[in-house]
Design an enzyme around this catalytic site. Structure first.
Site, PDB file in Angstrom:
ATOM      1  N   TYR A 137       6.085  54.198  51.307  1.00 14.30           N
ATOM      2  CA  TYR A 137       5.211  53.445  50.398  1.00 14.30           C
ATOM      3  C   TYR A 137       5.182  53.980  48.968  1.00 14.30           C
ATOM      4  O   TYR A 137       4.138  53.954  48.326  1.00 14.30           O
ATOM      5  CB  TYR A 137       3.771  53.391  50.936  1.00 14.30           C
ATOM      6  CG  TYR A 137       3.638  53.258  52.427  1.00 14.30           C
ATOM      7  CD1 TYR A 137       4.173  52.161  53.110  1.00 14.30           C
ATOM      8  CD2 TYR A 137       2.985  54.225  53.178  1.00 14.30           C
ATOM      9  CE1 TYR A 137       4.048  52.027  54.469  1.00 14.30           C
ATOM     10  CE2 TYR A 137       2.862  54.112  54.551  1.00 14.30           C
ATOM     11  CZ  TYR A 137       3.404  53.019  55.197  1.00 14.30           C
ATOM     12  OH  TYR A 137       3.277  52.902  56.556  1.00 14.30           O
ATOM     13  N   HIS A 138       6.333  54.385  48.429  1.00 10.08           N
ATOM     14  CA  HIS A 138       6.342  54.940  47.074  1.00 10.08           C
ATOM     15  C   HIS A 138       7.368  54.261  46.155  1.00 10.08           C
ATOM     16  O   HIS A 138       8.140  54.948  45.490  1.00 10.08           O
ATOM     17  CB  HIS A 138       6.634  56.444  47.124  1.00 10.08           C
ATOM     18  CG  HIS A 138       5.627  57.241  47.878  1.00 10.08           C
ATOM     19  ND1 HIS A 138       5.921  58.490  48.424  1.00 10.08           N
ATOM     20  CD2 HIS A 138       4.333  56.997  48.181  1.00 10.08           C
ATOM     21  CE1 HIS A 138       4.851  58.955  49.031  1.00 10.08           C
ATOM     22  NE2 HIS A 138       3.868  58.070  48.895  1.00 10.08           N
ATOM     23  N   PRO A 139       7.403  52.944  46.054  1.00  8.56           N
ATOM     24  CA  PRO A 139       8.390  52.304  45.161  1.00  8.56           C
ATOM     25  C   PRO A 139       8.034  52.525  43.691  1.00  8.56           C
ATOM     26  O   PRO A 139       6.879  52.388  43.288  1.00  8.56           O
ATOM     27  CB  PRO A 139       8.304  50.819  45.539  1.00  8.56           C
ATOM     28  CG  PRO A 139       6.908  50.648  46.054  1.00  8.56           C
ATOM     29  CD  PRO A 139       6.574  51.932  46.753  1.00  8.56           C
TER      30      PRO A 139
END
Length: 528
Positions: A464-466
């Site tokens: 969850y780190h774009p």
């Protein structure tokens, strides 16, 4: 009439709304596509497990089929609610290390080195341990020690020590490496999202207007200057003018999508969708980076996990006992930063999130029994993806091509194998003897490197780190300059995780808030 229109009330947008309206003469309109953050699962930390599939607060993105992950379509949850992803995340407060920001500056993000970033981290932070050279104690964002932790989380930390790694009480302290408990963005045992920290205290300001359920369609221009936003609320269309600037804070997916819908992006791509080109910006949507995550799951012989705990009992105890007990857990209670044998410098290159429960497919696939999970990700991937338009309709989701494990040298894949190996090593330590049952994923503890590769291709997921799709830099190809102004036009800035040139070594929420804190000073002229 508004001086500024902010698109997106997420981790960055809430900060901007607060800081800009400190000036009573500055009028701000804040647009958010999602609803208010009213749901109790948002505010009870352990409720995050129930937010996984809740469509009302989640954009529920899916990537295109990933060629290097068995052509799987990957699920990307992103917050669609006041507070954005800070309202649905696991609340781990991590900044990365100084070299991450010094790298930004070296690659053209002038003014974003560690010495410039640290004061804004400190300004945002209210750490319950107090302030010091590295921590703030008077900011709006509360950072706390967990009120409750599972015994398996302590076993994970002890296992790390037994495997030869250091212990670390503060991952944001003088050194990042080691095993320990995460500090979390919580206040009095409740989630402290960007909305709770920055927006709720000021929502009654006369110069701030907040509109939820507002789907932004286009940024409008008078010649080459942004002058407003068209958006829809409840099926009705509106156009609002901004007399100073439009501030885009939609995140790594929505920000490049809206730029392209508004005519700023790769010209040929825009024309294919019938969009008039305002400025040909080939890098809009490019440079997409994300932390790929591999989970190692083990059965527990003791029923101490969170797998079969009654949701009703957790909530009852949480509210009856003053925000304490398992309901105050962020679930990913313990973690680690490890420097592998392949690290090119002194920085940790692997991060762990330990969960005292079985998490498969983001928790959407419930497994029978009790178990525990070690998430492991490679912190500085070399693979790059992109965001493209699926259509010229703002209501259609963008096409996400994450392009995981695509780097030509195969280094990302080698590092993912190393992640799985370190997880296996930690789970083999004496600290887990009292709990260790049969392995779940992978199904055996003796897989070869080749078998681990197949396991990774079959099971790896996003953590969850774009970031990176509106890259900041000093070169002409960067999407925004170091003041976060969009190149080729006037009156428009992008302020969110999409401007990060590269991923930092850790979770991305705290750095996004830091970016917005400094951006507010850039906008008002308080920073150069």
């Amino acid at each position: 009439m508004y001086d500024y229109i902010i698109i997106g009330a997420g981790s960055a947008g809430c900060v901007l709304a607060n800081r800009l309206t400190e000036d009573p003469d500055c009028r701000v309109l804040l647009l958010e596509a999602g609803p208010r953050d009213w749901h109790p699962f948002i505010h009870m930390p352990a409720g995050l497990a129930k937010l996984v599939g809740k469509k009302g607060v989640n954009w529920n993105y899916d990537t295109a089929p990933e060629p290097h992950l068995n052509n799987r379509t990957m699920w990307w949850p992103r917050g669609k609610v006041l507070g954005g992803s800070s309202s649905i995340n696991a609340m781990c407060y991590i900044r990365g290390v100084p070299a991450d920001y010094n790298d930004w500056a070296k690659h053209g993000a002038t003014g974003w080195d560690w010495n410039n970033a640290l004061p804004y981290f400190k300004r945002s932070e209210h750490n319950e341990r107090g302030g010091d050279a590295l921590h703030g104690s008077h900011g709006p964002l509360y950072v706390s020690d967990l009120r409750y932790t599972n015994p398996l989380s302590r076993a994970f930390i002890d296992a790390g020590r037994q495997a030869g790694y250091a212990l670390n009480r503060d991952f944001n302290g003088p050194r990042q490496q080691g095993f320990g408990f995460y500090q979390v963005t919580q206040k009095d045992g409740a989630r402290c999202s960007s909305a709770v920290a920055y927006l709720h205290p000021v929502r009654e300001r006369h110069n701030l207007t907040i509109v939820t359920g507002a789907q932004a369609n286009h940024i409008t221009f008078d010649r080459q200057r942004a002058n407003g936003v068209t958006f829809r609320v409840g099926g009705k269309a509106f156009h609002q003018v901004a007399t100073r600037e439009v501030l885009l804070s939609g995140g790594a997916i929505n920000s490049p999508q809206l730029l392209m819908l508004s005519g700023i992006g790769p010209a040929a791509h825009l024309r294919r969708h019938g969009i008039d080109v305002v400025f040909d910006a080939p890098q809009v949507g490019e440079n997409l980076q994300d932390h790929l995550d591999i989970c190692t799951l083990q059965h527990s012989t003791q029923r101490v996990t969170y797998d079969r705990v009654s949701d009703a009992k957790i909530a009852f105890d949480y509210y009856l006992r003053g925000h304490s007990g398992p309901g105050s857990s962020n679930i990913a209670e313990a973690g680690a930063f490890v420097r592998s044998q392949y690290a090119p410098d002194e920085r940790a290159d692997i991060q762990f999130h330990f969960v005292p429960a079985m998490l498969d497919d983001h928790g959407r696939h419930r497994l029978v029994g009790d178990g525990y999970t070690a998430h492991a990700c490679f912190l500085r991937p070399r693979s790059r993806g992109r965001i493209l338009l699926a259509s010229a309709n703002a209501g259609d989701k963008a096409r996400i091509e994450a392009n995981y494990l695509s780097d030509p040298e195969g280094f990302d894949l080698k590092m993912m194998v190393e992640c799985a190996k370190v997880a296996r090593e930690v789970f083999a330590q004496k600290a887990f003897d009292a709990y260790r049952g049969e392995p779940i994923y992978p199904a055996r503890n003796d897989l070869s490197d080749g078998e681990l590769v197949e396991f990774i291709r079959a099971k790896a997921e996003t953590v969850y780190h774009p970031v990176g799709t509106c890259r900041m830099g000093s070169d002409d190809q960067s999407v925004v300059d170091p003041q976060l102004r969009v190149r080729g036009v006037e009156g428009l800035r992008v302020i969110d995780a999409s401007v990060m040139p590269t991923l930092i070594g850790g979770n991305t929420n705290a750095p996004t808030i830091m970016i917005a804190e400094r951006a507010a000073d850039l906008i008002t002229g308080r920073a150069a």
